[in-house]
Design a protein around this motif. Structure first.
Motif, PDB file in Angstrom:
ATOM      1  N   ILE A   1    -112.933  69.789  21.047  1.00 39.90           N
ATOM      2  CA  ILE A   1    -113.077  71.173  20.649  1.00 39.90           C
ATOM      3  C   ILE A   1    -113.389  72.228  21.674  1.00 39.90           C
ATOM      4  CG2 ILE A   1    -115.333  71.325  19.466  1.00 39.90           C
ATOM      5  CD1 ILE A   1    -112.181  72.572  17.819  1.00 39.90           C
ATOM      6  N   SER A   2    -114.178  71.512  22.477  1.00 39.73           N
ATOM      7  CA  SER A   2    -114.729  72.711  23.714  1.00 39.73           C
ATOM      8  C   SER A   2    -114.811  71.729  24.843  1.00 39.73           C
ATOM      9  CB  SER A   2    -115.824  73.271  23.236  1.00 39.73           C
ATOM     10  OG  SER A   2    -116.455  73.978  24.383  1.00 39.73           O
ATOM     11  N   PRO A   3    -113.785  71.150  25.677  1.00 41.25           N
ATOM     12  CA  PRO A   3    -114.106  70.126  26.670  1.00 41.25           C
ATOM     13  C   PRO A   3    -114.990  70.824  27.818  1.00 41.25           C
ATOM     14  CG  PRO A   3    -111.808  70.703  26.487  1.00 41.25           C
ATOM     15  CD  PRO A   3    -112.293  71.696  25.499  1.00 41.25           C
ATOM     16  N   THR A   4    -115.083  71.912  28.033  1.00 36.13           N
ATOM     17  CA  THR A   4    -116.314  72.328  29.215  1.00 36.13           C
ATOM     18  C   THR A   4    -117.665  71.875  28.694  1.00 36.13           C
ATOM     19  OG1 THR A   4    -116.321  74.529  28.129  1.00 36.13           O
ATOM     20  CG2 THR A   4    -115.181  74.233  30.378  1.00 36.13           C
ATOM     21  N   GLU A   5    -117.697  71.616  27.457  1.00 32.37           N
ATOM     22  CA  GLU A   5    -119.150  71.258  27.099  1.00 32.37           C
ATOM     23  C   GLU A   5    -119.280  69.710  26.579  1.00 32.37           C
ATOM     24  OE1 GLU A   5    -120.810  74.726  24.347  1.00 32.37           O
ATOM     25  OE2 GLU A   5    -118.937  74.370  23.804  1.00 32.37           O
ATOM     26  N   ALA A   6    -118.162  68.989  26.961  1.00 32.61           N
ATOM     27  CA  ALA A   6    -118.051  67.435  26.616  1.00 32.61           C
ATOM     28  C   ALA A   6    -119.148  67.010  27.359  1.00 32.61           C
ATOM     29  CB  ALA A   6    -116.864  67.065  26.970  1.00 32.61           C
ATOM     30  N   LEU A   7    -119.605  65.697  26.741  1.00 29.45           N
ATOM     31  CA  LEU A   7    -120.747  65.109  27.366  1.00 29.45           C
ATOM     32  C   LEU A   7    -120.290  63.720  28.042  1.00 29.45           C
ATOM     33  CD1 LEU A   7    -123.363  64.889  24.432  1.00 29.45           C
ATOM     34  CD2 LEU A   7    -123.298  66.319  26.489  1.00 29.45           C
ATOM     35  N   SER A   8    -118.916  63.497  28.103  1.00 34.15           N
ATOM     36  CA  SER A   8    -118.265  62.516  28.893  1.00 34.15           C
ATOM     37  C   SER A   8    -116.729  63.101  29.264  1.00 34.15           C
ATOM     38  CB  SER A   8    -118.246  61.490  28.362  1.00 34.15           C
ATOM     39  OG  SER A   8    -117.670  61.164  26.982  1.00 34.15           O
ATOM     40  N   ASP A   9    -116.124  62.660  30.446  1.00 35.85           N
ATOM     41  CA  ASP A   9    -114.711  62.980  30.738  1.00 35.85           C
ATOM     42  C   ASP A   9    -114.370  64.397  30.414  1.00 35.85           C
ATOM     43  OD1 ASP A   9    -114.825  60.310  31.495  1.00 35.85           O
ATOM     44  OD2 ASP A   9    -113.369  59.720  29.692  1.00 35.85           O
TER      45      ASP A   9
END
Ligand code: PEP
Ligand code: MN
Length: 370
Positions: A235-243
């Motif tokens: 939903i919010s890739p910039t905040e993703a914890l992996s990849d």
């Protein structure tokens, strides 16, 4: 060993017939309930997506990175099942993971690339799957070893699972390249050839490593008749914890799927089959002529070799080679061929000619001695 696997086609995996090519999408990792539910709700609106993926236990290359939310994330995924019509896929690396997923009603399991690389782990998972009817997807190992990949598939098959698919996610590159993992499509094609009834999906996200290349890789896979895609979406890739670099927002995923060409694989139309056959027989005949011409050229090469040997002339004549390249490239360009293509073909022919002449010269001087 081909054809020995007992495998069901994807559209017979569940009670209801599911869409093929199969599209699996979802975040790299399940991070928290809100992230999982908001991603799933957005993905559920995309008509082509059948299965929601999320990593619960994450195999990280080095310790200290986010290793997944663990078992509690299965509860979030159960909620996804309740509020959407998506099926759920989770990565497993141990028999305990298998048990937790089955108990939680997860629909599909997948074995990650790092796990496929280890036959002990795969064997334990296979034993944990005994008597299970759940579909299992097997990613290729990190290294380009087709037998290791097949071995993992065989172990799962031997445990009685008949809903199996391979996932092609590319191979670790030793040199830095623009892609995160090298596709080596020839390995996937070899797997298709050896096991024509084994479905094979492509994971363009882990091949690409970056959202920029996902479309190109996905289209290539579809053109090569892959049976589906597994694509990472957050939903919010910039905040993703992996990849984070390779995850698409759900709306980007939707655009991507709309832009892909899902070409027909099973050709039923008799007219199309006939037309294809005509083209193919033309190609067969041209290839045959190419081979005939090559052998004629090689025979002349042998004659020159003998001539050079009798007259003590060196095999490689640089001036002649330069002239060949220049004139042939000029002719080829006029005919509409690409510069690099002409050069590469000539280089191959020239290398083989030098090899052949060396052999002829060597034999002829041996004879002289004898
Ligand atoms: C994943 O699917 O998030 C994953 C860890 O992939 P792979 O096993 O292909 O590296
Ligand atoms: Mn990932």
């Amino acid at each position: 060993m081909a054809d020995t696997l007992n495998i069901l086609p994807i559209d017979q995996w569940f009670e209801e017939k599911i869409q093929t090519p199969l599209i699996i999408a979802g975040p790299c990792s399940a991070e928290n309930e809100n992230q999982v539910l908001s991603t799933a709700e957005a993905i559920a609106k995309i008509p082509n997506v059948t299965i929601f993926r999320a990593g619960v236990w994450k195999p990280r290359t080095r310790p200290g990175s986010f290793e997944g939310a663990g078992k509690k994330a299965l509860k979030w995924l159960q909620k996804v099942k309740q509020i959407t019509n998506l099926k759920i896929a989770v990565e497993v690396a141990t028999p305990e993971h298998v048990k937790d997923c089955i108990d939680a009603g997860i629909d599909v399991l997948w074995i990650g690339a790092r796990t496929t690389s280890n036959p002990f782990s795969v064997q334990q998972i296979a034993e944990g799957l005994h008597n299970c009817t759940i579909p299992v997807l097997v990613k290729n190992p990190i290294n380009p070893d087709i037998d290791l990949w097949i071995g993992a598939i065989e172990r799962i098959s031997q445990s009685g699972v008949n809903k199996i698919a391979a996932i092609h996610r590319g191979f670790f590159p030793f040199e830095k390249t623009s892609l995160r993992n090298i596709p080596k499509w020839e390995i996937a094609i070899e797997l298709m050839t050896r096991y024509p009834n084994l479905p094979i999906l492509c994971d363009p996200s882990h091949i690409s490593g970056h959202t920029d290349f996902i479309k190109e890789i996905s289209q290539k896979a579809l053109d090569l008749t892959f049976d589906g895609l597994m694509i990472e979406s957050h939903i919010s890739p910039t905040e993703a914890l992996s990849d984070k670099m390779q995850q698409l927002k759900p709306n980007e995923l939707s655009e991507l799927l709309n832009s892909l060409h899902f070409r027909q694989v099973n050709i039923n139309d008799i007219e199309i089959i006939d037309k294809l056959e005509t083209f193919r027989s033309k190609i067969d005949s041209i290839d045959y002529q190419l081979l005939e011409l090559l052998i004629q050229r090689m025979k002349v090469v042998e004659e020159i070799g003998l001539y050079k040997s009798h007259n003590n002339i060196s095999i490689l004549q640089l001036r002649r080679w330069k002239e060949i390249i220049e004139t042939r490239v000029e002719q080829g360009l006029k005919l509409g061929l690409e510069n690099d293509f002409i050069k590469q073909i000539l280089q191959l022919i020239h290398d083989e000619s030098i090899r052949k002449q060396t052999e002829v010269v060597y034999k002829s001087s041996e004879n002289k001695k004898g």
